[in-house]
Design an enzyme around this catalytic site. Structure first.
Site, PDB file in Angstrom:
ATOM      1  N   TYR A 100      56.596 -42.535 -13.133  1.00 33.33           N
ATOM      2  CA  TYR A 100      55.698 -41.942 -14.127  1.00 33.33           C
ATOM      3  C   TYR A 100      55.978 -42.517 -15.519  1.00 33.33           C
ATOM      4  CZ  TYR A 100      53.739 -38.426 -17.267  1.00 33.33           C
ATOM      5  OH  TYR A 100      53.055 -37.794 -18.272  1.00 33.33           O
ATOM      6  N   THR A 230      85.667  18.036 -24.508  1.00 33.35           N
ATOM      7  CA  THR A 230      84.406  17.345 -24.241  1.00 33.35           C
ATOM      8  C   THR A 230      83.413  17.585 -25.379  1.00 33.35           C
ATOM      9  OG1 THR A 230      82.640  17.047 -22.606  1.00 33.35           O
ATOM     10  CG2 THR A 230      83.395  19.309 -23.003  1.00 33.35           C
ATOM     11  N   ARG A 231      82.359  16.769 -25.413  1.00 29.32           N
ATOM     12  CA  ARG A 231      81.281  16.870 -26.408  1.00 29.32           C
ATOM     13  C   ARG A 231      81.788  16.740 -27.852  1.00 29.32           C
ATOM     14  NH1 ARG A 231      76.343  18.464 -24.540  1.00 29.32           N
ATOM     15  NH2 ARG A 231      76.252  19.110 -22.350  1.00 29.32           N
TER      16      ARG A 231
END
Length: 354
Positions: A100, A230-231
């Site tokens: 090509y 937690t939290r």
């Protein structure tokens, strides 16, 4: 073939690279030399470059570079020359690409000796005129030489060695991942420090500097143990520091990522944390045995681990005196105070006077 214009993460791996530079006025010889120099790490063997004219009057340059070892890059701008950005493709059939390029060139430059694509063993064994049936080593060598992506590699194995593919797929997937590693996507922090406004104790800030923010893998890091209610925001704070491995419920080594800064062990009881000494001690190299997987070597580069525990599952209460001694020597221990939070409470709107 993968084009550099794709919106997906870019990756190129091939010993035959086909480049197209649109509207590039440079001479083929100059571009060829620049490409040759860019590929010096992979030992260039052949290059051809030609200028082509389009019907609209514009011109472009096409180039094919062949290297001894596959060119590997995840930089879509790797082949940019003086501001000209090429389309980058793997030339699966270099013979057709060369035909090509040389079809109607206005100017052409060539260096080295062209290497035609080797005849593939794949599918030849069923032909009656085949000289002899190729060995598995020859088939795999052929696949490795021609595959340009993980998907193509596995597809070629499945087609050529169906029994091995069906019984040893895990090993082929492993080799595919080594040949074509996944591209590390840009890290976007899911827990930015300003959402909410995160904060930490001054003593922990002193731990952060040498263990998280300084990328000195020559020195052994220290881990951090936080125990409290937690939290309170401790998980969100820990995850805001950068790229990390995150484990909750169990430590899954199959998902371990070496391209991280630190690890997080969140709410996992002490007795269910394998290799806790290696994690806490920031050891640089050790072997783990993932469930339902093969043993793997972990190279941590002395990577610290942040262990988060609630008061009812305090690791230190489960340790023997010897284990506790090791833990205290390799880990900063932080026990949260009553009412302590890892984020600033939101500001309340001013109240109107009655």
């Amino acid at each position: 073939m993968t084009s550099s214009s794709s919106n997906r993460p870019f990756s190129h791996r091939s010993p035959n690279t086909f480049l197209t530079y649109p509207q590039c006025p440079e001479q083929p010889e100059i571009i060829s030399q620049r490409i040759w120099d860019l590929c010096s790490h992979w030992t260039p063997l052949y290059i051809i470059c030609a200028r082509e004219a389009h019907r609209d009057g514009n011109q472009c340059l096409h180039a094919l570079i062949q290297t001894e070892k596959p060119v590997r890059t995840t930089d879509s701008r790797f082949f940019d020359i003086d501001g000209f950005h090429p389309n980058i493709q793997s030339a699966i059939s270099p013979n057709k690409v060369r035909d090509y390029i040389t079809k109607e060139p206005l100017a052409l430059f060539e260096r080295g000796t062209f290497i035609p694509r080797k005849k593939s063993f794949l599918g030849n064994s069923s032909k009656g005129n085949s000289d002899k049936k190729p060995s598995k080593d020859e088939i795999m060598r052929d696949i490795i030489s021609h595959a340009t992506s993980k998907q193509e590699y596995l597809s070629m194995v499945q087609k050529s060695l169906p029994y091995d593919w069906s019984t040893k797929l895990q090993y082929f997937e492993y080799s595919a991942n080594k040949l074509f590693p996944d591209i590390q996507e840009e890290f976007i922090n899911p827990h930015p420090t300003s959402e909410p406004d995160l904060l930490c104790n001054e003593s922990i800030k002193d731990w952060l500097q040498p263990n998280i923010y300084q990328a000195d893998y020559g020195t052994r890091k220290r881990s951090l143990y936080i125990v409290g209610p937690t939290r309170t925001g401790k998980s969100t704070w820990a995850r805001s520091l950068g790229r990390h491995n995150y484990w909750q419920n169990n430590v899954d080594w199959s998902s371990y990522n070496e391209d991280t800064i630190y690890n997080i062990v969140d709410d996992i009881p002490f007795k269910y944390c394998p290799c806790w000494k290696q994690l806490v001690g920031c050891q640089k190299e050790f072997v783990v045995n993932p469930k339902y997987g093969k043993k793997k070597k972990v190279q941590m580069k002395s990577k610290p681990t942040i262990i988060l525990a609630n008061s009812d599952e305090d690791w230190m209460k489960e340790m023997t005196p010897g284990q506790l001694e090791y833990f205290e020597a390799n880990c900063m221990i932080y026990v949260m105070q009553p009412g302590e939070k890892w984020y600033s409470p939101p500001e309340l709107p001013p109240t109107e006077e009655v």
